[in-house]
Design a protein around this motif. Structure first.
Motif, PDB file in Angstrom:
ATOM      1  N   TYR A   1       0.789  -1.236   0.000  1.00 50.36           N
ATOM      2  CA  TYR A   1       0.000   0.000   0.000  1.00 50.36           C
ATOM      3  C   TYR A   1       0.815   1.277   0.000  1.00 50.36           C
ATOM      4  CZ  TYR A   1      -3.802  -3.207   0.905  1.00 50.36           C
ATOM      5  OH  TYR A   1      -4.696  -4.226   0.805  1.00 50.36           O
ATOM      6  N   ASP A   2       1.459   1.555   1.100  1.00 49.03           N
ATOM      7  CA  ASP A   2       2.047   2.886   1.245  1.00 49.03           C
ATOM      8  C   ASP A   2       3.138   3.170   0.218  1.00 49.03           C
ATOM      9  OD1 ASP A   2       0.487   2.314   3.502  1.00 49.03           O
ATOM     10  OD2 ASP A   2       1.453   3.927   4.611  1.00 49.03           O
TER      11      ASP A   2
ATOM     12  N   ARG B   1       1.635   3.614  -3.347  1.00 53.07           N
ATOM     13  CA  ARG B   1       0.865   4.855  -3.436  1.00 53.07           C
ATOM     14  C   ARG B   1       1.765   6.069  -3.571  1.00 53.07           C
ATOM     15  NH1 ARG B   1      -4.167   4.155   0.752  1.00 53.07           N
ATOM     16  NH2 ARG B   1      -5.349   2.764  -0.616  1.00 53.07           N
ATOM     17  N   TRP B   2       2.805   6.088  -2.775  1.00 47.80           N
ATOM     18  CA  TRP B   2       3.709   7.230  -2.845  1.00 47.80           C
ATOM     19  C   TRP B   2       4.393   7.271  -4.209  1.00 47.80           C
ATOM     20  CZ3 TRP B   2       4.187  11.415   0.139  1.00 47.80           C
ATOM     21  CH2 TRP B   2       5.303  12.238  -0.052  1.00 47.80           C
TER      22      TRP B   2
ATOM     23  N   GLY C   1      -6.202  -4.545   7.806  1.00 47.70           N
ATOM     24  CA  GLY C   1      -5.603  -3.954   6.618  1.00 47.70           C
ATOM     25  C   GLY C   1      -5.592  -4.855   5.399  1.00 47.70           C
ATOM     26  N   ARG C   2      -6.076  -6.077   5.516  1.00 44.75           N
ATOM     27  CA  ARG C   2      -6.087  -6.937   4.334  1.00 44.75           C
ATOM     28  C   ARG C   2      -7.177  -8.011   4.392  1.00 44.75           C
ATOM     29  NH1 ARG C   2      -4.204  -6.455  -0.901  1.00 44.75           N
ATOM     30  NH2 ARG C   2      -3.798  -8.499  -1.776  1.00 44.75           N
TER      31      ARG C   2
END
Ligand code: HEM
Ligand code: SF4
Ligand code: SF4
Lengths: 215, 441
Positions: free
Chosen positions: B284-285, B288-289, B336-337
């Motif tokens: 994710y993070d 995304r970044w 989160g999943r």
């Protein structure tokens, strides 16, 4: 006096209400395009799934944990939105202004609904004083906001019951209603417009992106 | 279970990363950074969240700090926003050092960005995101707990979180391969095998302090007959403390190198070991970044991997684990999943006496170590312990002897809780249980 407040002033109020919300929406949408996650991760299906779990009481854990709060909150909001829309007396005005008629609710029922809004507002006000967390995060505006929210209901009820002679109460009712409409876009009552979006975004984030439930 | 006393006022805890920096910090710079972050680096999401919150306090029920501190209002999620972002926004960045000291502690130690409260706020306001915005500001101000910053520095220099050098890495893998082969001669840890089906990813602590886990995976992979590999170069660690300090530039470098390594090895998928942060950063993070909607190669977390392996019968269970056991649902893989059901499948497949926690799955309480909390260092440990009494009570109520923790942070965090509250339990990874109960080929 009454003619002025119930004529031009009300039109101004509606213009500010609708124009304000539209302006907010358009500028926020433009700004949302700059976010890496909001629009690309939005999923209508998962957003709706989450909304359904939250607009129906007791379909999520937190509303089950606080049944009394939930009933009051849902009663308050339902009556707060339905009464002004479907009130018989307002229907006459809708017809005169827009040429449409909505279904009407009988006056005795409308009275009960009004009382629910006022009591609900009273509950929120007292809760804000009594519950330490809520008090901790409140400032004077939060209290005023509750008063603004129930203002038109108190004055409308009083005027309907003719608690004072003449049109004083009616004028107060219209003025408080005008304030009610005009502050919505510019205070936290704007939650009314953002609710479906924040909820659906979290629903997408949990459901679509992370395959989990958010209720 | 014993509950040690909690002081009414939070004692001042020393941390050179905060104390020394506060001495020299320039308040005009603070103002500039706050304004710049709030105006330029954030957009609609932050604005709508701040505007919409009706200050109703319903999110409080979501937070283990609030529940553990006997509903002290300061610990409610919304109160943490009040004490940080609201003030920053209201004062337009003109804040003082007392405010900063308090806000740093709140952002790095009193919120683990676990996101449980978002499931309690009727609007679904993402308080964890708001916490991360505050941390971003503090990262830019170089006002970060020392130990956490050191971990970030390690990422920046070595691309792993524990200063592991390349020779040390290769050496550890070969040593663990040998150890496993003593018992099971077919076991291998194939390095740099291009075109393998799976690349297995671990995090810094495995080679550094928990090397036997590498031996375990070698046994499991070989016994299950997978075609797998591990890189011999940097890019093997995708745990990511920069993600939690607010240093998103370093976070993205770590994740990018990890994915480039997987691409270089041309693997079909990456199996992430038992770590929640690493999974979050990689899936994710990081992406995304970097502006990707998805990672370039699918990643499967260990929970899902073990689920698949057991479901397909690739490994037979000799005899199920006997001791009463419960589980910690890691925030980053369950909330989160959505891996909660698969985790329960694994627990029941491996253990005879699985005792579920309550509340469970997405509603489980955070271990209190995640989100960078434990990486702030031992000086801050008490804050985590005081803030998670509910976790101790929840585990204690299961009557289990063992807690299965399929995440490195949960593993350390729950171990701390067990010690602090004298629960007399022990923690284990899934892989440790699996090697104990599996039929050895
Ligand atoms: C579709 C419209 C609306 C939705 C979905 C909505 C939703 C909510 C929600 C989810 C809350 C949080 C706390 C709770 O559950 O009670 C809330 C609180 C509140 N809302 Fe609304 N709302 C709407 C319209 C309005 C309007 C039009 C007003 C007033 C003019 C209003 C006034 C309030 C007030 C006063 C609170 C009080 C919170 C407190 O004091 O704790 N709402 N609303
Ligand atoms: S620790 Fe978790 S529940 Fe508490 S405020 Fe932070 S994200 Fe919310
Ligand atoms: S529950 Fe949501 S709206 Fe209410 S105080 Fe918490 S964050 Fe704000």
């Amino acid at each position: 006096m009454y003619d002025f407040v119930s004529g031009p002033l009300v039109w101004v109020a509606f213009a500010v209400f609708i124009g304000g919300l539209a302006f907010k929406f358009v500028t926020t949408y433009a700004s949302a395009k700059g976010e890496k996650v909001v629009l690309p991760t939005f999923s209508g299906k998962h957003g709706l799934r989450s909304l359904l779990h939250w607009v129906v009481p007791f379909r999520n854990r937190n509303t089950r944990l606080r049944p009394i709060f939930t009933l009051i909150s849902f009663g308050f909001h339902l009556c707060l939105l339905a009464t002004p829309l479907f009130l018989m007396a307002h229907n006459v005005l809708w017809h005169r202004a827009f040429g449409v008629r909505l279904p009407s609710i009988p006056d005795p029922l409308a009275d009960v609904m009004t009382v629910i809004v006022v009591l609900g507002g009273g509950f929120f006000f007292l809760r804000r004083l009594a519950v330490p967390v809520v008090r901790y995060v409140s400032d004077w505006k939060d209290f005023v906001l509750v008063l603004v929210a129930v203002g038109p209901f108190v004055t409308g009820f009083a005027s309907h019951q003719q608690l004072l002679p003449g049109d004083t109460l009616l004028i107060l009712h219209v003025v408080s209603g005008v304030v009610w409409l005009m502050v919505i876009p510019f205070t936290r009552i704007v939650h009314m417009m953002w609710y479906p979006f924040t909820r659906a975004f979290m629903g997408s984030e949990f459901g679509y992106v992370r395959h989990a439930r958010d209720w | 279970m014993q509950v040690p006393d909690v002081p009414k006022e939070i004692p001042r805890i020393e941390d050179p990363g905060i104390d020394r920096r506060l001495e020299e910090i320039d308040l005009e710079e603070v103002e500039r950074v706050i304004v710049e972050t709030l105006d330029k680096e954030t957009a609609a999401r932050l604005k709508v969240y701040l505007e919409t919150c009706v200050h109703c306090g319903l999110c409080s029920e979501g937070c283990h700090y609030f529940l553990s501190h006997d509903k002290d209002p300061r610990y409610a999620p919304v109160s943490k926003v009040k004490q940080t972002l609201w003030e920053m926004a209201r004062r337009k960045g003109k804040v003082d050092k007392t405010f900063l000291r308090n806000a740093v502690r709140i952002a790095y130690l009193e919120c683990g960005a676990c996101r449980r409260c978002s499931m309690y706020c009727p609007f679904g306001i993402d308080i964890a995101y708001l916490t991360m915005v505050v941390r971003r500001i503090f990262h830019k101000l170089k006002l970060v707990p020392q130990y956490l910053q050191d971990t970030v520095n390690s990422h920046a220099v070595t691309m792993n979180q524990m200063w592991v050098q390349q020779d040390e890495w290769i050496d550890t893998l070969q040593w663990q391969e040998e150890e496993t082969r003593d018992e099971y001669p077919a076991a291998r840890i194939p390095l740099e095998k291009e075109g393998a089906e799976i690349m297995y990813s671990v995090i810094g602590p495995e080679p550094k302090i928990l090397a036997q886990l590498l031996g375990n995976i070698s046994l499991i992979m070989t016994a299950a007959g997978y075609d797998w590999t591990m890189p011999a170069t940097d890019g093997w660690d995708n745990s990511n403390m920069a993600m939690y300090s607010g240093d998103f530039e370093i976070m993205a470098r770590v994740e990018k190198l990890h994915w480039e390594t997987a691409q270089r090895l041309r693997v079909k998928r990456v199996v992430m070991g038992e770590c929640g942060h690493a999974f979050r950063g990689a899936v994710y993070d990081g992406p995304r970044w970097l502006g990707w909607t998805e990672p370039p190669i699918p990643m499967v977390h260990a929970i899902e991997f073990y689920y698949e392996l057991l479901k397909e019968g690739r490994i037979k269970i000799r005899e199920k684990y006997k001791k009463p056991i419960t589980v910690q649902d890691p925030c980053n893989t369950v909330r989160g999943r959505g891996l909660g059901d698969k985790l329960r499948y694994v627990m029941n497949a491996l253990c005879e006496d699985f005792r579920d926690v309550s509340p469970n799955q997405e509603h489980n309480y955070c271990c209190g170590a995640g989100g960078g909390l434990i990486n702030c260092g031992a000086n801050w440990k008490k804050i985590r312990m005081w803030g998670n009494r509910v976790k101790a009570e929840q585990l204690d109520a299961t009557g289990a002897e063992i807690v299965c923790t399929p995440c490195h942070n949960c593993h350390s965090g729950i171990e701390d809780i067990i010690g602090h509250y004298k629960l007399g339990m022990h923690v284990k990874f899934i892989s440790e249980i699996l090697v104990e109960v599996m039929e050895r080929p």
